[in-house]
Write a protein that holds these residues in place. Structure first.
Motif, PDB file in Angstrom:
ATOM      1  N   LYS A  46       0.723  -1.090  -0.161  1.00  0.00           N
ATOM      2  CA  LYS A  46       0.079   0.149   0.079  1.00  0.00           C
ATOM      3  C   LYS A  46       0.877   1.423   0.042  1.00  0.00           C
ATOM      4  O   LYS A  46       0.741   2.263  -0.785  1.00  0.00           O
ATOM      5  CB  LYS A  46      -0.991   0.054   1.203  1.00  0.00           C
ATOM      6  CG  LYS A  46      -1.903  -1.194   1.006  1.00  0.00           C
ATOM      7  CD  LYS A  46      -2.937  -1.035   2.407  1.00  0.00           C
ATOM      8  CE  LYS A  46      -4.158  -2.057   2.277  1.00  0.00           C
ATOM      9  NZ  LYS A  46      -4.994  -1.970   3.462  1.00  0.00           N
ATOM     10  N   LYS A  47       1.797   1.229   0.960  1.00  0.00           N
ATOM     11  CA  LYS A  47       2.779   2.493   0.732  1.00  0.00           C
ATOM     12  C   LYS A  47       3.347   2.541  -0.772  1.00  0.00           C
ATOM     13  O   LYS A  47       3.241   3.963  -0.893  1.00  0.00           O
ATOM     14  CB  LYS A  47       3.910   2.084   1.833  1.00  0.00           C
ATOM     15  CG  LYS A  47       4.772   3.358   1.789  1.00  0.00           C
ATOM     16  CD  LYS A  47       5.855   2.765   3.181  1.00  0.00           C
ATOM     17  CE  LYS A  47       6.788   4.046   3.231  1.00  0.00           C
ATOM     18  NZ  LYS A  47       7.801   3.768   4.451  1.00  0.00           N
ATOM     19  N   PRO A  77      -3.239   2.206  -9.739  1.00  0.00           N
ATOM     20  CA  PRO A  77      -2.892   1.288  -8.438  1.00  0.00           C
ATOM     21  C   PRO A  77      -3.250  -0.083  -8.785  1.00  0.00           C
ATOM     22  O   PRO A  77      -4.175  -0.508  -9.736  1.00  0.00           O
ATOM     23  CB  PRO A  77      -3.937   1.755  -7.169  1.00  0.00           C
ATOM     24  CG  PRO A  77      -5.196   2.308  -8.320  1.00  0.00           C
ATOM     25  CD  PRO A  77      -4.395   3.128  -9.342  1.00  0.00           C
ATOM     26  N   ARG A 116       0.726   4.142  -3.034  1.00  0.00           N
ATOM     27  CA  ARG A 116       0.291   5.584  -2.622  1.00  0.00           C
ATOM     28  C   ARG A 116       1.387   6.330  -3.460  1.00  0.00           C
ATOM     29  O   ARG A 116       1.083   7.355  -3.936  1.00  0.00           O
ATOM     30  CB  ARG A 116       0.172   5.645  -1.150  1.00  0.00           C
ATOM     31  CG  ARG A 116      -0.832   5.201  -0.514  1.00  0.00           C
ATOM     32  CD  ARG A 116      -0.945   5.726   0.817  1.00  0.00           C
ATOM     33  NE  ARG A 116      -1.855   5.030   1.789  1.00  0.00           N
ATOM     34  CZ  ARG A 116      -1.486   4.100   2.795  1.00  0.00           C
ATOM     35  NH1 ARG A 116      -0.247   3.840   2.760  1.00  0.00           N
ATOM     36  NH2 ARG A 116      -2.430   3.304   3.248  1.00  0.00           N
ATOM     37  N   GLU A 117       2.630   5.753  -3.319  1.00  0.00           N
ATOM     38  CA  GLU A 117       3.634   6.689  -3.866  1.00  0.00           C
ATOM     39  C   GLU A 117       3.606   6.704  -5.385  1.00  0.00           C
ATOM     40  O   GLU A 117       3.791   7.878  -6.081  1.00  0.00           O
ATOM     41  CB  GLU A 117       5.182   6.274  -3.626  1.00  0.00           C
ATOM     42  CG  GLU A 117       5.412   6.574  -2.062  1.00  0.00           C
ATOM     43  CD  GLU A 117       6.702   6.024  -1.840  1.00  0.00           C
ATOM     44  OE1 GLU A 117       7.542   5.186  -2.612  1.00  0.00           O
ATOM     45  OE2 GLU A 117       7.367   6.002  -0.633  1.00  0.00           O
ATOM     46  N   LYS A 152       0.787   9.063  -6.308  1.00  0.00           N
ATOM     47  CA  LYS A 152       1.068  10.705  -6.408  1.00  0.00           C
ATOM     48  C   LYS A 152       1.526  10.882  -7.865  1.00  0.00           C
ATOM     49  O   LYS A 152       1.565  12.113  -8.327  1.00  0.00           O
ATOM     50  CB  LYS A 152       1.882  10.876  -5.437  1.00  0.00           C
ATOM     51  CG  LYS A 152       1.350  10.813  -4.120  1.00  0.00           C
ATOM     52  CD  LYS A 152       2.204  10.915  -2.939  1.00  0.00           C
ATOM     53  CE  LYS A 152       1.719  10.902  -1.624  1.00  0.00           C
ATOM     54  NZ  LYS A 152       2.544  11.105  -0.381  1.00  0.00           N
TER      55      LYS A 152
END
Length: 246
Positions: free
Chosen positions: A177-178, A190, A181-182, A185
């Protein structure tokens, strides 16, 4: 010539006025006796029969107790009237039970935060408790106490063993998930991990862990023996009768 007299039809029913009056008087007497015997105790009836007398005196109305002599005393109820099983003797305020899982006042459950807060149980508390039980087991000589300590140690091992794969899976998902998220951005789409991807990642993590601890060869040998036993189970074999015929 004499005229024949026509017979007059008479009713065969005879009315006895005296008998009806006697019946009514008897019923009135019986009713009066029953009313008198309502307030007579069984003890007085037994005493009257033992004396040989049939006279039973009616209790005066003054002997009857009132419903409640004082407002602070409880109400006197007849024993002939059945009392309900459930009745409110003392008024108690009703307790309102609330389940925090379904109450909006308790807020929402944060699974990740909950696991982070209580992760010390599996990292510190249970391993320390296990070491303490092992020390106690060396000092104890009673076989029953030793068996009890062994059961406690095995229970802790099961808890740690069952929690380890869940923690590994949660760590994999958190790391993924980390990264996503990056990537989001930067404008990328996803990617959600499948169960097969999670299983592969768990195997890689386990392989690296066994390699670092030096238990990789023993683990592979154990797996090989287990698979060989499964293959041996399904291999065809000759029956004893066929071998005897040869």
């Amino acid at each position: 010539m004499k005229k024949l007299e026509t017979p007059i039809a008479t009713s065969s029913k005879i009315i006895f006025d005296d008998s009806d009056d006697e019946h009514e008087s008897m019923s009135e007497d019986e009713g009066e006796i029953e009313r008198e015997l309502e307030d007579v105790t069984f003890e007085e009836l037994q005493r009257a029969r033992s004396d040989g007398s049939d006279m039973v005196y009616k209790k005066p109305n003054s002997d009857k107790k009132a419903g409640r002599v004082n407002k602070n005393r409880p109400m006197e109820i007849s024993s002939k009237k059945p009392v309900s099983r459930f009745r409110e003797v003392i008024q108690v305020p009703k307790k309102v039970v609330r389940d925090p899982r379904f109450e909006s006042l308790c807020g929402e459950l944060n699974v990740d935060g909950f696991k982070k807060r209580y992760n010390f149980i599996y990292e510190n508390t249970l391993p320390a408790e296990k070491q303490e039980l092992k020390k106690r087991m060396k000092k104890v000589k009673d076989p029953e106490a030793v068996n009890e300590l062994k059961d406690q140690i095995s229970r802790i091992d099961k808890e740690l063993k069952s929690a380890a794969p869940k923690r590994t899976e949660n760590d994999i998902l958190a790391e993924h998930k980390k990264k996503e998220r990056e990537a989001a951005k930067k404008g990328k789409q996803p990617y959600y991990l499948k169960k097969s991807d999670i299983r592969k990642q768990k195997l890689i993590e386990k392989y690296n862990e066994l390699k670092e601890s030096g238990k990789l060869e023993a683990f592979i040998e154990k797996k090989r023996k287990k698979n060989a036993a499964k293959d041996q189970k399904y291999m065809p074999y000759r029956r004893p009768s066929e071998q005897g015929d040869e």
